[in-house]
Design an enzyme around this catalytic site. Structure first.
Site, PDB file in Angstrom:
ATOM      1  N   ASP A   1      13.732   5.100   9.521  1.00  0.00           N
ATOM      2  CA  ASP A   1      12.672   5.396  10.487  1.00  0.00           C
ATOM      3  C   ASP A   1      12.367   4.170  11.329  1.00  0.00           C
ATOM      4  OD1 ASP A   1      10.676   7.269  11.531  1.00  0.00           O
ATOM      5  OD2 ASP A   1       9.214   5.862  10.699  1.00  0.00           O
TER       6      ASP A   1
ATOM      7  N   ASP B   1       9.359  -6.427  -7.080  1.00  0.00           N
ATOM      8  CA  ASP B   1       8.319  -7.097  -6.303  1.00  0.00           C
ATOM      9  C   ASP B   1       7.986  -8.409  -6.994  1.00  0.00           C
ATOM     10  OD1 ASP B   1       5.733  -8.003  -5.297  1.00  0.00           O
ATOM     11  OD2 ASP B   1       5.572  -6.052  -4.340  1.00  0.00           O
TER      12      ASP B   1
ATOM     13  N   GLU C   1      13.903  -1.921  18.182  1.00  0.00           N
ATOM     14  CA  GLU C   1      13.348  -0.586  18.416  1.00  0.00           C
ATOM     15  C   GLU C   1      12.949  -0.476  19.881  1.00  0.00           C
ATOM     16  OE1 GLU C   1      11.369   1.161  14.387  1.00  0.00           O
ATOM     17  OE2 GLU C   1      10.125  -0.183  15.581  1.00  0.00           O
TER      18      GLU C   1
ATOM     19  N   HIS D   1      10.574   6.150  14.389  1.00  0.00           N
ATOM     20  CA  HIS D   1       9.338   5.514  13.920  1.00  0.00           C
ATOM     21  C   HIS D   1       8.198   6.535  13.818  1.00  0.00           C
ATOM     22  CE1 HIS D   1       7.632   1.226  13.522  1.00  0.00           C
ATOM     23  NE2 HIS D   1       6.798   2.057  12.917  1.00  0.00           N
ATOM     24  N   LEU D   2       8.473   7.619  13.105  1.00  0.00           N
ATOM     25  CA  LEU D   2       7.517   8.720  12.972  1.00  0.00           C
ATOM     26  C   LEU D   2       6.754   8.712  11.650  1.00  0.00           C
ATOM     27  CD1 LEU D   2       9.537  11.775  14.364  1.00  0.00           C
ATOM     28  CD2 LEU D   2       7.626  10.598  15.452  1.00  0.00           C
TER      29      LEU D   2
ATOM     30  N   ARG E   1      10.126  -2.145   8.015  1.00  0.00           N
ATOM     31  CA  ARG E   1      10.467  -2.808   9.267  1.00  0.00           C
ATOM     32  C   ARG E   1      11.978  -2.968   9.335  1.00  0.00           C
ATOM     33  NH1 ARG E   1       6.078  -1.542  10.271  1.00  0.00           N
ATOM     34  NH2 ARG E   1       4.312  -2.776  11.051  1.00  0.00           N
TER      35      ARG E   1
ATOM     36  N   ARG F   1       0.839  -1.201   0.000  1.00  0.00           N
ATOM     37  CA  ARG F   1       0.000   0.000   0.000  1.00  0.00           C
ATOM     38  C   ARG F   1       0.871   1.247   0.000  1.00  0.00           C
ATOM     39  NH1 ARG F   1      -2.451  -3.312   3.833  1.00  0.00           N
ATOM     40  NH2 ARG F   1      -4.573  -4.015   3.350  1.00  0.00           N
TER      41      ARG F   1
END
Length: 335
Positions: free
Chosen positions: A269, A185, A274, A293-294, A246, A165
């Site tokens: 990010d 992909d 984490e 992680h924003l 991730r 997505r």
């Protein structure tokens, strides 16, 4: 007014007023009977158990416990789970699908800010902004009026790993810019790539032929550390790796070694683990730009997740097809 089905929130309690601000909550309560003061942070609370026994719709979010067999046994009338966040993997156990529950997610709404963050980072990386900021901070001077060679976004090669997505939304956002965009992909064919307006490449070719590589594949056993020492070595000197997916997709030790060499840069990010340990070298490497992680929905953006769920609740109660229903069989290869 026809009788409204009973619903219940299941998430971290502090998130409810942020995801469902007053206008969104009022609209939700026109479709379902829900008490915003009763939030299931676990399913063992006697008050929760009493309501759960009559609940038809669970509205879930970050912090929702897994919906295992014991929880579902306590909710015999449950027919739908509307998730006001991204992935449902942590809560949708096999029993959810075996019992034929309808599951919907606001993952599409959560993808938008991630794609926006990535777009911004691509454009800034194309200007080599992060390196020049470090240089300016050290030297306190810059070559005013000179054309800086080797930077700019005209014809910059951007490689997207994963038509998720986020990946697809990013492709849309990149269209107005003079960039050359390619995609790797395994689930997209040439026709699918043509429809997206990108060039389909094997992963190795994309890594070797991109100035900026951005990761948008889901975390699965197959994608764990898919970007390892060999893959990083394929990236051209001076290129940039962006990861908003991730941390587990990248072999972090191998990445640190590449960054220490100064050959490439990274915008991260997400990391593994984490948060990073306080002694992680990533904090201090000048060619590593780390954010906490924003990229996903934050601040006023989380209300978009709530509005997505409100729309799904309205469609469900009206007997219409849900717009964001999750296919349990396809979940393994999704985020």
């Amino acid at each position: 007014m026809p009788e409204r089905p009973l619903a219940m929130f299941a998430m971290t309690a502090e998130n409810v007023p942020q995801i469902f601000p007053p206008e969104a909550l009022a609209r939700l309560r026109e479709s379902v009977d829900i008490d915003p003061a009763l939030v299931a942070v676990n399913f063992t609370d006697p008050r929760v158990r009493d309501v759960l026994a009559e609940t038809e719709i669970l509205i879930t979010g970050w912090g929702c416990p897994a919906l295992d067999g014991a929880v579902l046994d306590a909710a015999p009338k449950l027919r739908a789970v509307l998730h006001a966040a991204g992935s449902v993997k942590s809560l949708a156990t096999p029993e959810v699908w075996e019992r034929g529950l309808v599951v919907s997610s606001a993952a599409g709404a959560n993808a938008l800010p991630v794609a926006e963050y990535t777009l911004a980072m691509i454009l800034l990386a194309g200007k080599d902004l992060f390196a020049y900021r470090e240089r300016l901070r050290v030297e306190r001077a810059f070559p005013y009026g000179e054309i800086v060679p080797g930077i700019g976004n005209f014809g910059r090669r951007v490689g997207i790993v994963g038509a998720s997505r986020v990946g697809r939304r990013l492709i849309e956002l990149l269209r107005p810019f003079d960039l050359r965009v390619s995609l790797a992909d395994p689930y997209v064919d040439e026709a699918g790539a043509a429809a997206l307006g990108v060039t389909l490449l094997p992963l190795d070719d994309l890594l070797g032929g991109s100035d900026i590589v951005t990761l948008h594949a889901p975390q699965t056993p197959e994608t764990r550390r898919m970007i390892g020492r060999r893959e990083l070595a394929l990236m051209p000197s001076g290129s940039v790796l962006i990861n908003t997916s991730r941390g587990a997709l990248v072999d972090q030790d191998a990445l640190v070694d590449e960054l220490r060499s100064g050959r490439i840069s990274a915008i991260l990010d997400v990391t593994e683990p984490e948060p990073l340990p306080v002694d992680s070298p990533l904090y201090d490497l000048p060619n590593a730009f780390i954010t906490p992680h924003l990229a996903g929905s934050q601040g006023n953006e989380v209300a978009r997740l709530g509005l997505t769920v409100v729309g799904e609740a309205e469609r469900l109660v009206a007997g219409r097809e849900l717009a964001f229903r999750i296919d349990g069989e396809a979940l393994e290869r999704a985020a």
